[in-house]
Write a protein that holds these residues in place. Sequence first.
Motif, PDB file in Angstrom:
ATOM      1  N   ALA A  11      -9.049 194.547  69.015  1.00  0.00           N
ATOM      2  CA  ALA A  11      -8.244 195.842  68.905  1.00  0.00           C
ATOM      3  C   ALA A  11      -8.134 196.753  70.242  1.00  0.00           C
ATOM      4  CB  ALA A  11      -8.391 196.619  67.592  1.00  0.00           C
ATOM      5  N   LEU A  12      -9.435 197.015  70.543  1.00  0.00           N
ATOM      6  CA  LEU A  12      -9.720 197.790  71.463  1.00  0.00           C
ATOM      7  C   LEU A  12      -9.268 197.287  72.961  1.00  0.00           C
ATOM      8  CD1 LEU A  12     -11.032 200.299  72.936  1.00  0.00           C
ATOM      9  CD2 LEU A  12     -13.196 198.885  73.061  1.00  0.00           C
ATOM     10  N   VAL A  13      -9.268 195.924  73.107  1.00  0.00           N
ATOM     11  CA  VAL A  13      -8.862 195.426  74.077  1.00  0.00           C
ATOM     12  C   VAL A  13      -7.055 195.506  74.249  1.00  0.00           C
ATOM     13  CG1 VAL A  13      -8.343 192.977  75.335  1.00  0.00           C
ATOM     14  CG2 VAL A  13     -10.642 193.571  74.825  1.00  0.00           C
ATOM     15  N   ASP A  14      -6.791 195.517  73.053  1.00  0.00           N
ATOM     16  CA  ASP A  14      -5.124 195.489  72.982  1.00  0.00           C
ATOM     17  C   ASP A  14      -4.832 197.021  73.327  1.00  0.00           C
ATOM     18  OD1 ASP A  14      -2.606 194.435  72.147  1.00  0.00           O
ATOM     19  OD2 ASP A  14      -2.611 195.874  70.451  1.00  0.00           O
ATOM     20  N   SER A  15      -5.354 198.074  72.892  1.00  0.00           N
ATOM     21  CA  SER A  15      -5.105 199.413  73.188  1.00  0.00           C
ATOM     22  C   SER A  15      -5.436 199.674  74.508  1.00  0.00           C
ATOM     23  CB  SER A  15      -5.829 200.156  72.155  1.00  0.00           C
ATOM     24  OG  SER A  15      -7.349 200.130  72.435  1.00  0.00           O
ATOM     25  N   LEU A  16      -6.353 199.038  75.278  1.00  0.00           N
ATOM     26  CA  LEU A  16      -6.660 199.258  76.547  1.00  0.00           C
ATOM     27  C   LEU A  16      -5.457 198.710  77.359  1.00  0.00           C
ATOM     28  CD1 LEU A  16     -10.545 198.986  76.931  1.00  0.00           C
ATOM     29  CD2 LEU A  16      -9.255 200.915  77.533  1.00  0.00           C
ATOM     30  N   ASP A  22       0.848 201.954  80.271  1.00  0.00           N
ATOM     31  CA  ASP A  22       1.519 203.169  80.052  1.00  0.00           C
ATOM     32  C   ASP A  22       1.180 204.119  81.629  1.00  0.00           C
ATOM     33  OD1 ASP A  22       2.566 203.065  77.873  1.00  0.00           O
ATOM     34  OD2 ASP A  22       1.172 204.174  76.656  1.00  0.00           O
ATOM     35  N   TYR A  23      -0.067 203.859  82.008  1.00  0.00           N
ATOM     36  CA  TYR A  23      -0.667 203.977  83.184  1.00  0.00           C
ATOM     37  C   TYR A  23       0.343 203.685  84.396  1.00  0.00           C
ATOM     38  CZ  TYR A  23      -4.567 207.474  82.295  1.00  0.00           C
ATOM     39  OH  TYR A  23      -5.144 208.298  81.907  1.00  0.00           O
ATOM     40  N   PHE A  24       0.610 202.437  84.462  1.00  0.00           N
ATOM     41  CA  PHE A  24       1.524 201.816  85.340  1.00  0.00           C
ATOM     42  C   PHE A  24       2.726 202.393  85.243  1.00  0.00           C
ATOM     43  CE2 PHE A  24      -1.602 198.094  85.996  1.00  0.00           C
ATOM     44  CZ  PHE A  24      -1.470 198.056  87.484  1.00  0.00           C
ATOM     45  N   ALA A  25       3.609 202.475  84.288  1.00  0.00           N
ATOM     46  CA  ALA A  25       4.882 202.925  83.921  1.00  0.00           C
ATOM     47  C   ALA A  25       4.816 204.414  84.420  1.00  0.00           C
ATOM     48  CB  ALA A  25       5.249 202.776  82.375  1.00  0.00           C
ATOM     49  N   LEU A  26       3.830 205.124  83.939  1.00  0.00           N
ATOM     50  CA  LEU A  26       3.869 206.812  84.406  1.00  0.00           C
ATOM     51  C   LEU A  26       3.765 206.806  85.950  1.00  0.00           C
ATOM     52  CD1 LEU A  26       4.457 209.425  83.289  1.00  0.00           C
ATOM     53  CD2 LEU A  26       2.109 209.596  82.709  1.00  0.00           C
ATOM     54  N   TYR A  27       2.938 205.926  86.534  1.00  0.00           N
ATOM     55  CA  TYR A  27       2.708 205.819  87.933  1.00  0.00           C
ATOM     56  C   TYR A  27       4.050 205.747  88.650  1.00  0.00           C
ATOM     57  CZ  TYR A  27       1.934 204.077  92.503  1.00  0.00           C
ATOM     58  OH  TYR A  27       2.088 203.803  93.889  1.00  0.00           O
ATOM     59  N   MET A  28       4.705 204.896  88.091  1.00  0.00           N
ATOM     60  CA  MET A  28       6.052 204.410  88.808  1.00  0.00           C
ATOM     61  C   MET A  28       7.175 205.709  88.646  1.00  0.00           C
ATOM     62  SD  MET A  28       7.201 202.192  90.483  1.00  0.00           S
ATOM     63  CE  MET A  28       8.958 202.759  91.417  1.00  0.00           C
ATOM     64  N   LYS A  29       7.202 206.212  87.466  1.00  0.00           N
ATOM     65  CA  LYS A  29       8.016 207.234  86.836  1.00  0.00           C
ATOM     66  C   LYS A  29       7.794 208.387  87.891  1.00  0.00           C
ATOM     67  CE  LYS A  29       9.784 208.361  83.063  1.00  0.00           C
ATOM     68  NZ  LYS A  29       9.849 208.951  81.565  1.00  0.00           N
ATOM     69  N   THR A  30       6.275 208.698  88.000  1.00  0.00           N
ATOM     70  CA  THR A  30       5.948 209.697  88.801  1.00  0.00           C
ATOM     71  C   THR A  30       6.247 209.593  90.381  1.00  0.00           C
ATOM     72  OG1 THR A  30       4.199 210.183  87.310  1.00  0.00           O
ATOM     73  CG2 THR A  30       4.084 211.311  89.456  1.00  0.00           C
ATOM     74  N   LEU A  59      -6.828 204.944  88.357  1.00  0.00           N
ATOM     75  CA  LEU A  59      -7.435 204.500  86.994  1.00  0.00           C
ATOM     76  C   LEU A  59      -7.027 203.024  86.819  1.00  0.00           C
ATOM     77  CD1 LEU A  59      -7.480 207.664  84.906  1.00  0.00           C
ATOM     78  CD2 LEU A  59      -9.400 206.307  85.915  1.00  0.00           C
ATOM     79  N   THR A  60      -6.073 202.705  87.137  1.00  0.00           N
ATOM     80  CA  THR A  60      -5.641 201.249  86.687  1.00  0.00           C
ATOM     81  C   THR A  60      -6.651 200.057  86.736  1.00  0.00           C
ATOM     82  OG1 THR A  60      -4.267 200.604  88.755  1.00  0.00           O
ATOM     83  CG2 THR A  60      -3.173 201.688  87.010  1.00  0.00           C
ATOM     84  N   ASP A  61      -7.269 200.221  87.847  1.00  0.00           N
ATOM     85  CA  ASP A  61      -8.503 199.214  88.158  1.00  0.00           C
ATOM     86  C   ASP A  61      -9.473 199.169  87.185  1.00  0.00           C
ATOM     87  OD1 ASP A  61      -9.168 197.035  89.741  1.00  0.00           O
ATOM     88  OD2 ASP A  61     -10.649 197.856  90.299  1.00  0.00           O
ATOM     89  N   THR A  62      -9.732 200.587  86.899  1.00  0.00           N
ATOM     90  CA  THR A  62     -10.976 200.821  86.007  1.00  0.00           C
ATOM     91  C   THR A  62     -10.616 200.405  84.597  1.00  0.00           C
ATOM     92  OG1 THR A  62     -11.693 202.805  87.380  1.00  0.00           O
ATOM     93  CG2 THR A  62     -12.500 202.639  85.084  1.00  0.00           C
ATOM     94  N   ILE A  63      -9.461 200.642  84.233  1.00  0.00           N
ATOM     95  CA  ILE A  63      -9.020 200.257  83.004  1.00  0.00           C
ATOM     96  C   ILE A  63      -8.956 198.612  82.783  1.00  0.00           C
ATOM     97  CG2 ILE A  63      -7.238 200.249  81.126  1.00  0.00           C
ATOM     98  CD1 ILE A  63      -6.334 203.182  82.408  1.00  0.00           C
ATOM     99  N   ALA A  64      -8.295 198.154  83.804  1.00  0.00           N
ATOM    100  CA  ALA A  64      -8.212 196.686  83.856  1.00  0.00           C
ATOM    101  C   ALA A  64      -9.750 195.980  83.683  1.00  0.00           C
ATOM    102  CB  ALA A  64      -7.434 196.142  85.010  1.00  0.00           C
ATOM    103  N   GLU A  65     -10.424 196.624  84.579  1.00  0.00           N
ATOM    104  CA  GLU A  65     -11.704 196.075  84.722  1.00  0.00           C
ATOM    105  C   GLU A  65     -12.669 196.159  83.239  1.00  0.00           C
ATOM    106  OE1 GLU A  65     -14.044 197.509  88.015  1.00  0.00           O
ATOM    107  OE2 GLU A  65     -12.404 196.045  89.366  1.00  0.00           O
ATOM    108  N   GLY A 132     -17.050 207.027  76.503  1.00  0.00           N
ATOM    109  CA  GLY A 132     -17.408 207.902  77.351  1.00  0.00           C
ATOM    110  C   GLY A 132     -16.373 208.078  78.776  1.00  0.00           C
ATOM    111  N   LEU A 133     -15.889 206.937  79.046  1.00  0.00           N
ATOM    112  CA  LEU A 133     -14.827 207.005  80.128  1.00  0.00           C
ATOM    113  C   LEU A 133     -13.644 207.723  80.018  1.00  0.00           C
ATOM    114  CD1 LEU A 133     -15.091 203.298  81.468  1.00  0.00           C
ATOM    115  CD2 LEU A 133     -15.682 205.353  82.827  1.00  0.00           C
ATOM    116  N   ILE A 134     -13.324 207.552  78.536  1.00  0.00           N
ATOM    117  CA  ILE A 134     -12.048 208.019  77.937  1.00  0.00           C
ATOM    118  C   ILE A 134     -11.911 209.584  78.065  1.00  0.00           C
ATOM    119  CG2 ILE A 134     -10.586 208.282  76.025  1.00  0.00           C
ATOM    120  CD1 ILE A 134     -10.917 205.343  75.554  1.00  0.00           C
ATOM    121  N   ASP A 135     -13.130 210.219  77.948  1.00  0.00           N
ATOM    122  CA  ASP A 135     -13.329 211.496  77.959  1.00  0.00           C
ATOM    123  C   ASP A 135     -12.745 212.450  79.332  1.00  0.00           C
ATOM    124  OD1 ASP A 135     -14.256 212.090  75.378  1.00  0.00           O
ATOM    125  OD2 ASP A 135     -16.569 211.964  76.023  1.00  0.00           O
TER     126      ASP A 135
END
Length: 153
Positions: A11-16, A22-30, A59-65, A132-135
Amino acid sequence: MSNPKDNATAALVDSLNGLLADYFALYMKTKSFHWHVAGPQFRDLHLLFDEQAQEMFALTDTIAERVRKLGGDTLTSIGAIGGKSTIKDQNDTSLNAMDMVRELRDDNAALVASLKRVKDAAGEAGDNATDGLIDDWTDEAEERVWFLSQITR
């Protein structure tokens, strides 16, 4: 019989992966707003949108890793991003600058809510590292909301 820890990690993997989309989509929109903004605040908004886009992309690389460290597979394509993202597309290149600011403010606020859900999933999975990272990620997203909110006052 399935292991609850394995289910929580899945479930955590799916939510990540949803967060990554969302980060990629918001990056593109921005970035699109960075390219298309016009008007009296052009320079300030052009630079702000670029700065915020760079922060998100970093952050995209950090999230993917994190996904990979948890043993999961991450997003592999634009289609996968589109399928998982909750950020709505905006293809109107003539949107006025304040509408862009408001839309990015609202999208970043939605991202904060998503981050809090991922943090809950990390807690359920007993993943202190992701928790911790999410904070830090939440603090950055809240700062973007704050900056954008101040422009619309």
